[in-house]
Design an enzyme around this catalytic site. Structure first.
Site, PDB file in Angstrom:
ATOM      1  N   HIS A 106       0.822  -1.214   0.000  1.00 33.16           N
ATOM      2  CA  HIS A 106       0.000   0.000   0.000  1.00 33.16           C
ATOM      3  C   HIS A 106       0.864   1.277   0.000  1.00 33.16           C
ATOM      4  O   HIS A 106       2.061   1.216  -0.286  1.00 33.16           O
ATOM      5  CB  HIS A 106      -0.993  -0.026   1.169  1.00 33.16           C
ATOM      6  CG  HIS A 106      -1.691  -1.355   1.280  1.00 33.16           C
ATOM      7  ND1 HIS A 106      -2.743  -1.711   0.481  1.00 33.16           N
ATOM      8  CD2 HIS A 106      -1.441  -2.441   2.078  1.00 33.16           C
ATOM      9  CE1 HIS A 106      -3.134  -2.945   0.776  1.00 33.16           C
ATOM     10  NE2 HIS A 106      -2.353  -3.402   1.738  1.00 33.16           N
ATOM     11  N   GLU A 143      -1.795   0.277   7.975  1.00 34.05           N
ATOM     12  CA  GLU A 143      -1.020  -0.825   7.419  1.00 34.05           C
ATOM     13  C   GLU A 143       0.124  -0.278   6.558  1.00 34.05           C
ATOM     14  O   GLU A 143       1.221  -0.833   6.556  1.00 34.05           O
ATOM     15  CB  GLU A 143      -1.931  -1.725   6.577  1.00 34.05           C
ATOM     16  CG  GLU A 143      -1.192  -2.920   5.991  1.00 34.05           C
ATOM     17  CD  GLU A 143      -2.044  -3.712   5.014  1.00 34.05           C
ATOM     18  OE1 GLU A 143      -3.230  -3.386   4.847  1.00 34.05           O
ATOM     19  OE2 GLU A 143      -1.500  -4.649   4.406  1.00 34.05           O
ATOM     20  N   HIS A 198       2.794  -6.884   4.594  1.00 35.87           N
ATOM     21  CA  HIS A 198       1.410  -6.476   4.866  1.00 35.87           C
ATOM     22  C   HIS A 198       1.014  -6.825   6.299  1.00 35.87           C
ATOM     23  O   HIS A 198       1.712  -7.566   6.995  1.00 35.87           O
ATOM     24  CB  HIS A 198       0.437  -7.207   3.924  1.00 35.87           C
ATOM     25  CG  HIS A 198       0.553  -6.790   2.498  1.00 35.87           C
ATOM     26  ND1 HIS A 198      -0.277  -5.873   1.915  1.00 35.87           N
ATOM     27  CD2 HIS A 198       1.448  -7.161   1.545  1.00 35.87           C
ATOM     28  CE1 HIS A 198       0.082  -5.693   0.657  1.00 35.87           C
ATOM     29  NE2 HIS A 198       1.125  -6.470   0.408  1.00 35.87           N
ATOM     30  N   GLU A 280       1.478 -11.503   5.726  1.00 39.78           N
ATOM     31  CA  GLU A 280       0.513 -10.762   6.549  1.00 39.78           C
ATOM     32  C   GLU A 280       0.982 -10.973   7.985  1.00 39.78           C
ATOM     33  O   GLU A 280       0.828 -12.054   8.556  1.00 39.78           O
ATOM     34  CB  GLU A 280      -0.908 -11.306   6.353  1.00 39.78           C
ATOM     35  CG  GLU A 280      -1.447 -11.199   4.929  1.00 39.78           C
ATOM     36  CD  GLU A 280      -1.983  -9.814   4.587  1.00 39.78           C
ATOM     37  OE1 GLU A 280      -1.969  -8.924   5.479  1.00 39.78           O
ATOM     38  OE2 GLU A 280      -2.411  -9.615   3.440  1.00 39.78           O
TER      39      GLU A 280
HETATM   40 ZN   LIG Z   1      -2.194  -5.248   2.683  1.00 40.90          ZN
END
Ligand SMILES: [Zn+2]
Length: 316
Positions: A106, A143, A198, A280
């Site tokens: 992101h 994030e 992430h 993640e």
């Molecule tokens: Zn993400």
């Protein structure tokens, strides 16, 4: 759909993987658990915060739009080199001659550029948004800020080990890059390994980390046939070392306790021609996970774990 497996059992699995993981079953199971469009609301919808999955109603992406800039600003106080630029290795260590691509998921300013990031791009097997805003903790730690911070820590460790590190962006762009470009930067750098950083946006009580491996896909510009094997090896090592370094358990809602998932809907994986995985690191929407994700000591451990997994992979 929440599944809980004893952390010990998962650790055993991951330890076995470190010795040479060739488990096909895990991949298949993970595909079912976290696969796109599956009947499992928890697993399917909860990972909407992952890099380039299509936004879903319960995704955290929309909520971030109104709050992101504050946390964003604190993400990168250090000088920023041009995006995609390689940093010279700082040491003469075991990774000398290796190129590692680090992709901070992101971008803290994506929410200011919704038209641009919602533009559809071709990921070979279909079309997706250029990029997404990502999720955030309930207190507003984004994030994007998290991923960039861990990316900086990871870069430092890898450089000390002699690697050349390429970031796909360094908080220096107004938005994105698009998922297509994130893959392209790694490909053009001829990276030996790539990791996209992430944190997830699942429900409270859904905890733990998982590593996303590329599925075997072939369509348009996407052909992962050459990278699924090495990416699986990279992912198993990253998951094992992440567990070892952070003490976090593998996800209790994706991957059935293996800490591994496989997806064919992520442009950043589909278009990669170099071994690549996503991680993640935890669930930003769970209070206990969020307490870790917002703790810089924990983030250093996270970076250390990812670096150790990459190092293991590259040293064979
Ligand atoms: Zn993400």
């Amino acid at each position: 759909m929440t599944r809980r497996l004893a952390a010990g059992a998962a650790a055993l699995f991951l330890a076995a993987c470190l010795a040479g993981c060739s488990d096909g079953g895990a991949q298949d199971r993970a595909q079912g658990a976290g696969g796109k469009g599956g009947p499992a609301p928890a697993a399917g919808a909860s990972s909407a915060g992952a890099a380039d999955r299509t936004p879903q109603p319960r995704s955290d992406q929309g909520q971030e739009a109104s709050q992101a800039p504050s946390a964003a600003a604190s993400a990168s106080a250090s000088p920023v080199p041009p995006a995609g630029a390689a940093d010279a290795p700082a040491g003469d260590g075991p990774l000398k001659g290796k190129v590692v691509v680090v992709d901070p998921g992101h971008n803290s300013r994506n929410n200011e550029h919704t038209a641009e990031i919602n533009r559809q791009v071709d990921i070979g097997t279909g079309h997706k948004e250029c990029d997404t805003t990502g999720t955030e903790t309930n207190s507003g730690y984004t994030e994007a800020a998290f991923s960039l911070d861990v990316a900086h820590r990871l870069r430092s460790i890898l450089r000390e080990r002699g690697a050349t590190v390429v970031l796909t962006h360094d908080g220096d762009r107004p938005f994105g890059p698009c998922v297509t470009e994130r893959a392209d930067i790694g490909n053009k750098a001829h990276g030996d390994a790539a990791v996209s950083i992430h944190a997830d946006g699942a429900g409270p009580g859904q905890r733990g980390f998982h590593v996303i491996l590329p599925a075997s896909v072939h369509g348009g510009a996407a052909d992962t046939s050459a990278i699924t094997g090495p990416s699986k090896e990279l992912g198993a090592r990253v998951a094992g070392k992440f567990l070892e370094s952070t003490g976090s358990a593998p996800s209790n809602y994706i991957g059935e306790g293996t800490g591994l998932d496989t997806r064919g809907d992520l442009g950043g994986l589909n278009l990669s021609t170099i071994p690549k995985v996503f991680i993640e690191c935890g669930n930003m929407r769970d209070a206990q996970d969020a307490a870790q994700l917002t703790d810089e000591t924990w983030r250093e451990k996270a970076a250390q774990g990812i670096a150790n997994g990459i190092t293991d992979f590259l040293r064979g």
